[in-house]
Design a protein around this motif. Sequence first.
Motif, PDB file in Angstrom:
ATOM      1  N   ALA A 225       4.142 -11.369  -2.700  1.00 25.55           N
ATOM      2  CA  ALA A 225       4.342 -11.316  -1.257  1.00 25.55           C
ATOM      3  C   ALA A 225       3.103 -10.792  -0.549  1.00 25.55           C
ATOM      4  O   ALA A 225       2.679 -11.327   0.485  1.00 25.55           O
ATOM      5  N   ALA A 226       2.513  -9.739  -1.109  1.00 24.39           N
ATOM      6  CA  ALA A 226       1.308  -9.180  -0.500  1.00 24.39           C
ATOM      7  C   ALA A 226       0.172 -10.185  -0.547  1.00 24.39           C
ATOM      8  O   ALA A 226      -0.603 -10.329   0.407  1.00 24.39           O
ATOM      9  N   GLY A 227       0.052 -10.904  -1.667  1.00 27.25           N
ATOM     10  CA  GLY A 227      -0.976 -11.926  -1.773  1.00 27.25           C
ATOM     11  C   GLY A 227      -0.813 -13.010  -0.740  1.00 27.25           C
ATOM     12  O   GLY A 227      -1.796 -13.525  -0.183  1.00 27.25           O
ATOM     13  N   ASP A 228       0.434 -13.355  -0.448  1.00 26.67           N
ATOM     14  CA  ASP A 228       0.705 -14.363   0.574  1.00 26.67           C
ATOM     15  C   ASP A 228       0.315 -13.827   1.955  1.00 26.67           C
ATOM     16  O   ASP A 228      -0.356 -14.517   2.737  1.00 26.67           O
TER      17      ASP A 228
ATOM     18  N   VAL B 168      -4.535 -14.106   0.019  1.00 28.28           N
ATOM     19  CA  VAL B 168      -5.210 -14.148  -1.274  1.00 28.28           C
ATOM     20  C   VAL B 168      -4.595 -15.265  -2.115  1.00 28.28           C
ATOM     21  O   VAL B 168      -5.277 -15.943  -2.882  1.00 28.28           O
ATOM     22  N   THR B 169      -3.297 -15.450  -1.939  1.00 31.48           N
ATOM     23  CA  THR B 169      -2.555 -16.451  -2.695  1.00 31.48           C
ATOM     24  C   THR B 169      -2.138 -17.587  -1.768  1.00 31.48           C
ATOM     25  O   THR B 169      -1.543 -17.332  -0.709  1.00 31.48           O
ATOM     26  N   GLY B 170      -2.451 -18.824  -2.163  1.00 33.60           N
ATOM     27  CA  GLY B 170      -2.046 -19.985  -1.373  1.00 33.60           C
ATOM     28  C   GLY B 170      -0.613 -20.371  -1.646  1.00 33.60           C
ATOM     29  O   GLY B 170       0.039 -19.848  -2.564  1.00 33.60           O
TER      30      GLY B 170
ATOM     31  N   LEU C 178      -3.182  -3.208  -3.972  1.00 29.64           N
ATOM     32  CA  LEU C 178      -3.945  -3.627  -2.811  1.00 29.64           C
ATOM     33  C   LEU C 178      -5.430  -3.324  -2.940  1.00 29.64           C
ATOM     34  O   LEU C 178      -6.211  -3.621  -2.033  1.00 29.64           O
ATOM     35  N   SER C 179      -5.828  -2.738  -4.044  1.00 29.95           N
ATOM     36  CA  SER C 179      -7.218  -2.317  -4.192  1.00 29.95           C
ATOM     37  C   SER C 179      -8.190  -3.478  -4.315  1.00 29.95           C
ATOM     38  O   SER C 179      -9.374  -3.333  -4.029  1.00 29.95           O
ATOM     39  N   SER C 180      -7.706  -4.667  -4.752  1.00 32.37           N
ATOM     40  CA  SER C 180      -8.635  -5.792  -4.914  1.00 32.37           C
ATOM     41  C   SER C 180      -7.880  -7.112  -4.855  1.00 32.37           C
ATOM     42  O   SER C 180      -6.667  -7.163  -5.060  1.00 32.37           O
ATOM     43  N   ASP C 181      -8.627  -8.194  -4.609  1.00 32.04           N
ATOM     44  CA  ASP C 181      -8.030  -9.536  -4.607  1.00 32.04           C
ATOM     45  C   ASP C 181      -7.445  -9.867  -5.963  1.00 32.04           C
ATOM     46  O   ASP C 181      -6.374 -10.478  -6.069  1.00 32.04           O
ATOM     47  N   GLN C 182      -8.164  -9.515  -7.006  1.00 33.28           N
ATOM     48  CA  GLN C 182      -7.728  -9.864  -8.354  1.00 33.28           C
ATOM     49  C   GLN C 182      -6.375  -9.245  -8.676  1.00 33.28           C
ATOM     50  O   GLN C 182      -5.549  -9.844  -9.371  1.00 33.28           O
ATOM     51  N   SER C 183      -6.149  -8.040  -8.165  1.00 34.22           N
ATOM     52  CA  SER C 183      -4.871  -7.366  -8.423  1.00 34.22           C
ATOM     53  C   SER C 183      -3.712  -8.090  -7.759  1.00 34.22           C
ATOM     54  O   SER C 183      -2.551  -7.890  -8.136  1.00 34.22           O
ATOM     55  N   LEU C 184      -4.015  -8.924  -6.764  1.00 32.94           N
ATOM     56  CA  LEU C 184      -2.965  -9.629  -6.043  1.00 32.94           C
ATOM     57  C   LEU C 184      -2.754 -11.050  -6.545  1.00 32.94           C
ATOM     58  O   LEU C 184      -1.863 -11.744  -6.057  1.00 32.94           O
ATOM     59  N   ARG C 185      -3.557 -11.485  -7.510  1.00 32.19           N
ATOM     60  CA  ARG C 185      -3.359 -12.810  -8.071  1.00 32.19           C
ATOM     61  C   ARG C 185      -2.115 -12.822  -8.955  1.00 32.19           C
ATOM     62  O   ARG C 185      -1.833 -11.843  -9.653  1.00 32.19           O
TER      63      ARG C 185
END
Length: 991
Positions: free
Chosen positions: A667-670, A674-676, A620-627
């Motif tokens: 799931a977190a990205g959704d 962050v994730t479409g 959760l530290s960054s958007d990139q980590s959630l891609r």
Amino acid sequence: MARLATTTGELARRGFLDVDEALRDLEELVARHDLPGGAGRALEGDVGWLRLLEATADPDLALRGLNRLDEKAPEVLAPFAVDAEASGRLAVVMGGSQALNHHLVAHPADAAVLLEAPRRVPGEQIRAQVLQTIGAEGDIPVAADAGAADALRLANRAHLVRIAARDLTSEDPCAIVDDIAAELADLADALVEGALAIARAQVPGQEHVRLGIVAMGKCGAQELNYISDVDVVFVAEPADEDTSSARAVEIASRIAAKLSQICSAHSAAGSIWQVDANLRPDGKSGPLVRSLSSMETYYDKWAKNWEFQAMLKARAMAGDLNVAQGFVEIVQPHVWQAAEREHFLAETQAMRQRVISLLPANQASREIKLGAGGLRDVEFSVQLLQLVHGRADDRVRGRATLASLRDLVDACYIGRAEGAEMDAAYRFQRTLEHRIQLYKLRRTHLLPDDERELRVLARGLRMPGGAEELLDTWKATSRRVRGLHQRLFYSPLLAAVTRLHTDELKLTADQARDRLRVLGFQDPAAALRHIEALTAGVNRKVEIQRQLLPAMLGWFAEGPNPDHGLLSFRQVSEALGESPWYLRALRDEGEMAERLARILSSSRLTVDLLKRAPETVRMLSSDQSLRPRAREDVLKSMLSAAKRHDATADAIAAVRAIRRAELFRLAAGDILEVTGLDELGRGLSDLAGATIDAALVVARREVPDAPELGVVALGRWGGREMGLGSDCDAMFVMADSTDQDATRRATQLVQKVRSMLAAQGPDPALDIDADLRPEGKNGPMVRSLSGMRSYYQRWSVTWEAQALVRASHGAGDPALTAALLEMVDPLRWPEGGLERSRLTEIRKLKSRMEAERIPRGTDPKRNTKLGPGGLSDIEWTVQVLQLQHAHEVPALRTPSTLPAMRAVVEAGLLDAHDATELEQAWRLASQLRNKILLVRGRASDVIPIDAREVDAIATMLGYDRGEASHLIDDYWRTTRRCAAVVDRLFWGDQA
């Protein structure tokens, strides 16, 4: 007035129990005075004694005492005979206390105090009267003679007569119980001062000592009982420069011992109170007297939590008040820091529970002071609230229970209604305790079980319902106190507020619940329990959580389910233990903490994943980590992890662990947007392929000679548009082989992979569904390329051709899947398009599926897959268009729904407006399926009926809190428009 009847029946009607003895007492009075008109007239007179006796708690006792008093000192009654109010006071004292009745008979002169109207006598006046009684004089009082101790005891009884009269004649004794208790404390101060004067006169060298006496407990709080231990602490300092501190303590110890003996001894003159110095440092095992410096050292270094609670009541009482006040000033700062000491709350609560557990079973329900719902529950609740909140708020630093309760109510730490209930209950119970003790002047806190004694109590409290009303009132107040005590004394709020900012220490439990409810918490009481759990302790982890909670509560409130968020935060924090990186991230990376709060309040799925793999929270530290990670990278990690384990079970567990982490990432990205949707579908499909590839490698350890397999992805997996709850539709192909055992080993390999990835406890399953293979469930699990070719050329049916529209490489040998896909292209992209008969078959199949698979009792309009305008409508419509035109339009040869739809529009085969209606419905239905799984933790095609779940889903989709109905309306409107397009394109003449 006519002559009163004095028959036994008349006496019984007036409340006498032993009517024969009462009649004898009356006759003795009549005979003694030889008055005309008999006993009734003699007792009526100008005053109406019989009427006054009727109003006492124990008329039999009162009449007996009056008779004996008249017999011994008839002159004493003369002034009362013409003063109705004074006679009433005498009557209630004689009938309200057996001990004072006997005292007045033995010392008739003390009845004179009842001729004056009752009033609160100032403490200084009581002190002066007591010292005068024992002949003390000068700055350092000295006893006049050896009988001074008895004189002190008699002075005590004389003042008790006066105080009891004020209590017993009050129209509302509960209203003045605190004032009575305060005057009793004033009397105790005076008596201890007198006992000190006597003791000092008997100890050589007393002039070299400044002995201060500090009142503790009920005496310190100035809420003393009629009979109670007087808790004290003795402090001594030298009175001159030539006396050492040690010498002063030695002399003071002898004085203190002598004082205690005087107060505790019994003689013909009675007794005073028991002086108890066990609250001193080290209790019974500690020295009786200490110097101020010794006291300071002790409370700085060695005092336990309970000792500071005891010091809440400390008050300079007698002796050298400067020395006593010096002690109070030493301990007060510690008192208001006690709530911050380690284990303070737990120890305080445990101490209360220990007291209750030690009560004899046959007394527990009658124990007014120590029992559950009794006086101690009120006192401990008030004290604990004072100690927790008083460290930052000097408005609640009082000593007396009722006064402090009012302070807590005024400062909003306790609600007004609750405070009033507790005040009333405490007043009643204290009054009850006072009357029980006063009757025999014995130290007891037990409600009597004798019917006569209960009757006396009820009459004294003016309860017309008698013993039954008394018991009912006691049970009701006890029950109410017990409930309030549980809410206050054991409230998680207490543990939480000791660690919150000072400004947040002004909330009662009710106000905290109200605030949490306003924030959106549905169960504020449970929320407070979680707060307590998260803020209990003194380690670094707890401290950081303590700092973050106020902000995180607000972030939880912004999510769909704040209650679940707080609970989940507690669970994840407990699972992470003392992980240093987690603590630093929570403290230093606000974005991570906010993101954690949001996903925890949004999704049961992510919570389950975090509990299984809590270290993934660092993503959760960054958007990139959630891609989504590339498939190749995920597969590499899985294979590397599997190689580190020799055992097959351990190897596949390592693969599943990486899959868990990647599922959390997706799931977190959704949730965090962050994730479409499209990227999520591709990421989930790639993760499924990588997982099956890794499982094939691990499974070969147990099926070493198995041939290479190609895994063809079908359905949503084939279209790379999987949802969070999607299965992996697949079929398996192997190369042609002359080895007759190759098919068996290949099938064994597939079965091994499927079992490895199936559900295992709470671990998310990856279900491989092979029902779309040739011949469906009845066909072999694995076929060779030649076997596939033979089947599809000779026996393939329409539904199989439709299933192949979404076929693509899934896992295993790419060459094998490519060969198979090339082989089936003529089926899925047929030359000449889709025949009319085959379209009819597709329509019939769809109708049968909707009839059989939509769960009974559910609204089809809420079914995101099979309902009108749902995913099945859209996907089958697009697939029919592909079967019809893909041979001529190569752009339609794609397994993915939305690219195929765009290609149809570009080819002019579909109106752009119709395509928009289809795409909007497909996206909304797909999102709903994902959000249902996130919220509920399990997959479902049906939109929930539960309003809270729908509200959570709506919030995740961008609707405001409480707009669940807007989501449903939007979905039905979207699917209705979509269904209209499907009716024309799939079911109508356009198809």
